[in-house]
Scaffold this active site. Sequence first.
Site, mmCIF file in Angstrom:
data_model
loop_
_atom_site.group_PDB
_atom_site.id
_atom_site.type_symbol
_atom_site.label_atom_id
_atom_site.label_comp_id
_atom_site.label_asym_id
_atom_site.label_seq_id
_atom_site.Cartn_x
_atom_site.Cartn_y
_atom_site.Cartn_z
ATOM 1 N N ILE A 163 -1.409 -14.784 -3.128
ATOM 2 C CA ILE A 163 -1.419 -16.109 -2.517
ATOM 3 C C ILE A 163 -0.194 -16.322 -1.615
ATOM 4 O O ILE A 163 0.954 -16.304 -2.066
ATOM 5 C CB ILE A 163 -1.507 -17.220 -3.601
ATOM 6 N N GLU A 248 -9.379 -20.572 10.274
ATOM 7 C CA GLU A 248 -8.445 -19.616 9.670
ATOM 8 C C GLU A 248 -8.520 -18.273 10.406
ATOM 9 O O GLU A 248 -7.510 -17.664 10.736
ATOM 10 C CB GLU A 248 -8.796 -19.427 8.179
HETATM 11 C C1 LIG Z 1 -0.527 -10.258 2.140
HETATM 12 C C2 LIG Z 1 -1.798 -10.928 1.678
HETATM 13 C C3 LIG Z 1 -1.897 -12.307 1.753
HETATM 14 C C4 LIG Z 1 -3.058 -12.946 1.280
HETATM 15 N N1 LIG Z 1 -3.107 -14.321 1.262
HETATM 16 C C5 LIG Z 1 -4.130 -14.926 0.594
HETATM 17 C C6 LIG Z 1 -4.114 -16.331 0.380
HETATM 18 O O1 LIG Z 1 -3.207 -17.050 0.798
HETATM 19 N N2 LIG Z 1 -5.139 -16.884 -0.336
HETATM 20 C C7 LIG Z 1 -6.161 -16.139 -0.823
HETATM 21 O O2 LIG Z 1 -7.046 -16.705 -1.461
HETATM 22 N N3 LIG Z 1 -6.217 -14.799 -0.622
HETATM 23 C C8 LIG Z 1 -5.216 -14.175 0.073
HETATM 24 N N4 LIG Z 1 -5.243 -12.817 0.260
HETATM 25 C C9 LIG Z 1 -6.351 -12.061 -0.278
HETATM 26 C C10 LIG Z 1 -7.278 -11.472 0.759
HETATM 27 O O3 LIG Z 1 -7.990 -12.479 1.427
HETATM 28 C C11 LIG Z 1 -8.184 -10.457 0.022
HETATM 29 O O4 LIG Z 1 -7.359 -9.353 -0.328
HETATM 30 C C12 LIG Z 1 -9.367 -10.005 0.852
HETATM 31 O O5 LIG Z 1 -10.279 -11.064 1.036
HETATM 32 C C13 LIG Z 1 -10.096 -8.814 0.229
HETATM 33 O O6 LIG Z 1 -10.369 -9.039 -1.113
HETATM 34 P P1 LIG Z 1 -9.996 -7.883 -2.184
HETATM 35 O O7 LIG Z 1 -8.560 -7.557 -1.982
HETATM 36 O O8 LIG Z 1 -10.416 -8.352 -3.514
HETATM 37 O O9 LIG Z 1 -10.851 -6.632 -1.749
HETATM 38 P P2 LIG Z 1 -12.341 -6.292 -2.222
HETATM 39 O O10 LIG Z 1 -13.219 -7.463 -2.058
HETATM 40 O O11 LIG Z 1 -12.261 -5.646 -3.573
HETATM 41 O O12 LIG Z 1 -12.738 -5.203 -1.139
HETATM 42 C C14 LIG Z 1 -12.300 -3.820 -1.210
HETATM 43 C C15 LIG Z 1 -12.959 -3.070 -0.057
HETATM 44 O O13 LIG Z 1 -14.400 -3.162 -0.186
HETATM 45 C C16 LIG Z 1 -14.940 -3.668 1.017
HETATM 46 N N5 LIG Z 1 -16.112 -4.489 0.756
HETATM 47 C C17 LIG Z 1 -16.253 -5.509 -0.134
HETATM 48 N N6 LIG Z 1 -17.472 -6.055 -0.031
HETATM 49 C C18 LIG Z 1 -18.133 -5.389 0.944
HETATM 50 C C19 LIG Z 1 -19.413 -5.489 1.548
HETATM 51 N N7 LIG Z 1 -20.293 -6.422 1.156
HETATM 52 N N8 LIG Z 1 -19.745 -4.633 2.538
HETATM 53 C C20 LIG Z 1 -18.855 -3.691 2.958
HETATM 54 N N9 LIG Z 1 -17.620 -3.551 2.443
HETATM 55 C C21 LIG Z 1 -17.246 -4.386 1.457
HETATM 56 C C22 LIG Z 1 -13.830 -4.513 1.642
HETATM 57 O O14 LIG Z 1 -14.044 -4.691 3.028
HETATM 58 C C23 LIG Z 1 -12.606 -3.672 1.312
HETATM 59 O O15 LIG Z 1 -12.475 -2.664 2.258
HETATM 60 C C24 LIG Z 1 -4.139 -12.166 0.781
HETATM 61 C C25 LIG Z 1 -4.039 -10.775 0.760
HETATM 62 C C26 LIG Z 1 -2.874 -10.152 1.179
HETATM 63 C C27 LIG Z 1 -2.791 -8.656 1.086
#
Ligand SMILES: Cc1cc2nc3c(=O)[nH]c(=O)nc-3n(C[C@H](O)[C@H](O)[C@H](O)COP(=O)(O)OP(=O)(O)OC[C@H]3O[C@@H](n4cnc5c(N)ncnc54)[C@H](O)[C@@H]3O)c2cc1C
Length: 385
Positions: A163, A248
Amino acid sequence: MRRTLFEEVHEDFRASFRTVLQREVVGGEGRYGEWEREGIVPREVFASAGRGGFVAMAVPERYGGAGAEDFRFNLVIGEECQAAGVGSFGLGLTLQNDICLPYFLSYCDERQRERWLPGIASGELITALAMTEPGIGSDLAAMSTSAIREGEHFLVNGSKTFITNGINADLVILAAKTDPRERHRGISLLMIERGMEGFERSRKLEKIGQHAQDTAELSFSDVRVPVSNLLGEEGKGFVYLVSNLPQERLSIAASAVAAAEAALSWTLEYVRERRAFGQPIGSFQSSRFTLAELRSEVDIARVYIDRCAQALDAGELTAEDAAAAKWSTTELQGRVVDRCLQLFGGYGYMLEYPIARAWADARVTRIYGGTNEIMKEIVGRSLGL
Ligand SMILES: Cc1cc2nc3c(=O)[nH]c(=O)nc-3n(C[C@H](O)[C@H](O)[C@H](O)COP(=O)(O)OP(=O)(O)OC[C@H]3O[C@@H](n4cnc5c(N)ncnc54)[C@H](O)[C@@H]3O)c2cc1C
């Protein structure tokens, strides 16, 4: 190519913000390097930016804001932070201005507005948006943080991770399941306030870039959140998230293009000075071709982003347009910073050079705000295939 997006008032705003940035963040009294080492921007910096009129500009005047419902002012902040090489400071501000504020403006009732908007506009209340959990990111409907109604409270349990502004935040917009049996329709948005019992923050997470950003894990253990902290209607949280995500994503895309422009300008300066084999390295044809390709691609991306900003202000930016902007510009940013870094040779790998930090900062833009694969899903779904 000459930009036609901005008017004189935006350029005046840009000049003032640039002065403040130079004085308080980059040079003068600025301690950006220290903030990068500490992994956090001091809270007073938000308040100082608020006093200058650079926080939450869209807050109506009656709540202490400038009433500037014009995304071009927001763009100026993100662009100038990238140009100054302080993107991880800029992320905290753009999160407040571009990403969190719309939830307050669109879904707060009058009492909530009176309570929170003045502090948000003054920079004294720092905001965050918590959707992602340790177990889910892309598949938001599968979130497990719960907010179960018990009389005049919701009892909140669960955890959120990654976050942005997680340590500094006073107000966290929390997405949680008020009906855990449902997927999208079970999600509601609740305001979590600093000091609520059972609301804890972990250590700052250690990242490969965005070092001045206080990214954190948040945990909720039997937190009693008053029903009066519900944003909008119960069960509408997913709809609210979906309607704010285009802004966003445009914010991320605009910063990506600005970061690419900054990288290009540092590199052009460097390759004019640095010499090898008796000539400036910029004069090798391979350097010129590389820089010509990057210059062209960045200019073309800039035009699309400016058009998206106009569409946003006209209330016409679609989810698909914003998704296209986000994936394409962040991929471009990655290519640009990488190829520019190469032109710096070994110095490009040294953190004292802004290009090295920009390279590390860039990697996450393809991940947060919805991964680029999810962006392509959004665009792909619209193709009727
Ligand atoms: C520095 C940083 C700041 C952030 N800030 C915030 C914030 O302020 N608030 C917040 O809520 N979140 C925040 N995030 C979280 C960020 O939005 C998520 O990391 C992102 O949405 C991906 O979710 P995940 O990490 O769970 O990856 P996952 O959902 O587990 O995905 C892993 C991989 O699988 C792929 N994948 C997943 N589903 C599919 C699909 N249907 N088709 C093809 N490929 C797919 C993804 O593209 C990715 O390559 C932040 C992340 C970082 C690293």
